[in-house]
Design a protein around this motif. Sequence first.
Motif, PDB file in Angstrom:
ATOM      1  N   SER A  17      -4.375  -0.375   2.705  1.00 35.50           N
ATOM      2  CA  SER A  17      -3.835   0.824   2.064  1.00 35.50           C
ATOM      3  C   SER A  17      -2.747   0.453   1.052  1.00 35.50           C
ATOM      4  N   LEU A  21      -2.967   1.240  -2.976  1.00 29.57           N
ATOM      5  CA  LEU A  21      -1.918   2.008  -3.641  1.00 29.57           C
ATOM      6  C   LEU A  21      -1.325   1.239  -4.824  1.00 29.57           C
ATOM      7  N   ARG A  25      -1.375   2.339  -8.733  1.00 28.72           N
ATOM      8  CA  ARG A  25      -0.141   2.463  -9.523  1.00 28.72           C
ATOM      9  C   ARG A  25      -0.198   1.605 -10.782  1.00 28.72           C
ATOM     10  N   ASP A 101       4.758   4.795  -1.070  1.00 26.04           N
ATOM     11  CA  ASP A 101       4.480   6.154  -1.517  1.00 26.04           C
ATOM     12  C   ASP A 101       5.739   6.918  -1.898  1.00 26.04           C
TER      13      ASP A 101
END
Length: 156
Positions: A17, A21, A25, A101
Amino acid sequence: MDAIGFDTHDHKSCIQSSLTLVEQRCKEKGLQFTPIRRRVFEILLEKHRALGAYDILEVLRSEGHGAQPPVAYRALDFLTTNGFAHRVERLNAFIACAHLDDAHAPVFMICRSCDAIAEAPRKAAQSQLDAAAQQAGFIIERAVIEAEGLCPKCHG
């Protein structure tokens, strides 16, 4: 407090994960997530502890990647500049960000016995620091908050 580092978790899922991510980004921001940058980030994620640049360089060297310190330092600079990793001052080492996050400045809790690290957002500590600085007429440009103690495994 949402601390990551002392609790057990699904490590494989955590790695995947985080990689997903960071790739997302980088794509959104037009950043180049080169194979060596990716591998350095993977190494930080795999170890789930703070690593020095030379520790990372050893892994890269054993895998046949560049053997010169600038290879690791450039990748680490990219990762820290973009918030994907943090530098832990006390250990002169780097750790993958545990809260990708959320744009934040972390607080690190470092076990003095096993060097395990938990990362937590520093919202409460930052507000107290900001208030003290404002009262003193001081402008904070950079603050590092690292607490040393014993993790649950070492004090239990």
